[in-house]
Scaffold this active site. Structure first.
Site, mmCIF file in Angstrom:
data_model
loop_
_atom_site.group_PDB
_atom_site.id
_atom_site.type_symbol
_atom_site.label_atom_id
_atom_site.label_comp_id
_atom_site.label_asym_id
_atom_site.label_seq_id
_atom_site.Cartn_x
_atom_site.Cartn_y
_atom_site.Cartn_z
ATOM 1 N N GLU A 40 0.650 -1.089 -0.119
ATOM 2 C CA GLU A 40 0.158 0.101 0.049
ATOM 3 C C GLU A 40 0.946 1.328 0.048
ATOM 4 O O GLU A 40 2.041 1.219 0.625
ATOM 5 C CB GLU A 40 -0.938 0.012 1.229
ATOM 6 C CG GLU A 40 -1.931 0.943 1.175
ATOM 7 C CD GLU A 40 -2.447 1.083 2.674
ATOM 8 O OE1 GLU A 40 -3.819 1.481 2.711
ATOM 9 O OE2 GLU A 40 -2.037 0.232 3.631
ATOM 10 N N LYS A 110 -9.999 1.185 -2.360
ATOM 11 C CA LYS A 110 -10.093 0.435 -1.103
ATOM 12 C C LYS A 110 -11.645 0.783 -0.529
ATOM 13 O O LYS A 110 -11.949 2.076 -0.590
ATOM 14 C CB LYS A 110 -9.131 1.045 -0.195
ATOM 15 C CG LYS A 110 -9.321 0.362 1.122
ATOM 16 C CD LYS A 110 -8.106 0.502 2.168
ATOM 17 C CE LYS A 110 -8.169 1.940 2.902
ATOM 18 N NZ LYS A 110 -7.351 2.216 3.821
ATOM 19 N N CYS A 151 -5.256 -3.424 2.790
ATOM 20 C CA CYS A 151 -5.063 -3.269 4.087
ATOM 21 C C CYS A 151 -6.300 -3.198 4.916
ATOM 22 O O CYS A 151 -6.702 -4.308 5.179
ATOM 23 C CB CYS A 151 -4.442 -1.622 4.285
ATOM 24 S SG CYS A 151 -3.778 -1.599 5.951
#
Length: 265
Positions: A40, A110, A151
């Site tokens: 990330e 995300k 994440c």
């Protein structure tokens, strides 16, 4: 399919970060990887004052990694970057995947954002600066259905179940910058749980070490098989590790322990 996870320590020097990422991709290609996965915010992880200007998905960031994929002849998952968002105040946290010829094969934004308010202790609202994605994404890499996440998504099992069931994913990718204090207790446990629950390979590339201001990432990038076994794990330093994904083994596990087929909800 041979996969490499690339673990690095991105700081506040974008040019240096990109150079380090390119070097790791070269090492992955030399190790015979078909796919290399970066963490990330691969191009910048530092003070907000120095944050690079957000770019579209066909900007300089994309051109850099498209070129690397083409030059090395491998698939590249370019971790994530700050994509220009829906308004001036927010970006997207976006992953791009490039095929062996440098063509953009998939884009994922995300979905889950870290918002926490604990009076007297911590106040952090990721949603103030990042807009959430709205679509789950599964793509074919070397003919293998591959689901995408980033994440904090890792804490939401319903996303991974959708990738595995509706998307028919056999591999799930997790680029991350997991903090040291949560990574120590939760990183491996959650990754292995997602692999076991969904009988998928989980490929997780993390940032490691100190990043200004006052942020330390856990690292321990790893590749986990559908039984939940860690088949490759990076040591606590910048570098790569590789593993060969055995899709026959995956099919055997799904046949002998048919939890996906037996689900009722």
């Amino acid at each position: 399919m041979r996969v490499a996870v690339c673990q690095l320590n991105a700081r506040d020097d974008r040019a240096a970060n990109l150079a380090a990422a390119r070097e790791l991709l070269g090492r992955a290609a030399a190790a015979g990887a078909d796919l290399a996965v970066l963490p990330e915010y691969v191009d910048y992880l530092g003070r907000s004052a120095g944050l690079p200007k957000p770019e579209p998905i066909d900007g300089e960031f994309a051109a850099f990694f498209a070129g690397a994929a083409r030059e090395l002849g491998i698939w590249v998952h370019a971790g994530s970057f700050h994509e220009a968002g829906p308004d001036p105040d927010r970006t997207y946290n976006t992953s791009l995947i490039f095929n062996r010829t440098g063509e953009l094969a998939a884009t994922y934004r995300k979905i889950h954002l870290y918002d926490v308010e604990i009076p007297g202790r911590v106040s952090y609202q990721e949603s103030r600066s990042v807009a959430p994605g709205e679509e789950t994404v599964v793509t074919d890499i070397e003919g293998v259905r591959t689901g995408l996440s980033i994440c904090y998504d890792l804490r939401f099992p319903e996303l991974y179940r959708r990738l595995a069931v509706q998307g028919e994913a056999k591999v799930i990718i997790v680029p991350a910058a997991f903090m040291m204090h949560t990574g120590r207790d939760h990183w491996e446990v959650l990754l292995r749980a997602r692999a076991i629950e969904n009988q998928c390979y989980v490929v997780a590339a993390g940032q490691i070490g100190d990043h200004d201001p006052g942020r330390t990432c856990f690292g321990r990038s790893m590749i986990i098989d559908p039984w939940g076994t860690v088949v490759a794990q990076a040591p606590d330093t910048v570098g790569i590790v590789t593993a060969d994904l055995d899709l026959e083994r995956l099919n055997e596990i799904r046949t002998e322990l048919p939890s996906l087929a037996n689900r009722r909800l």
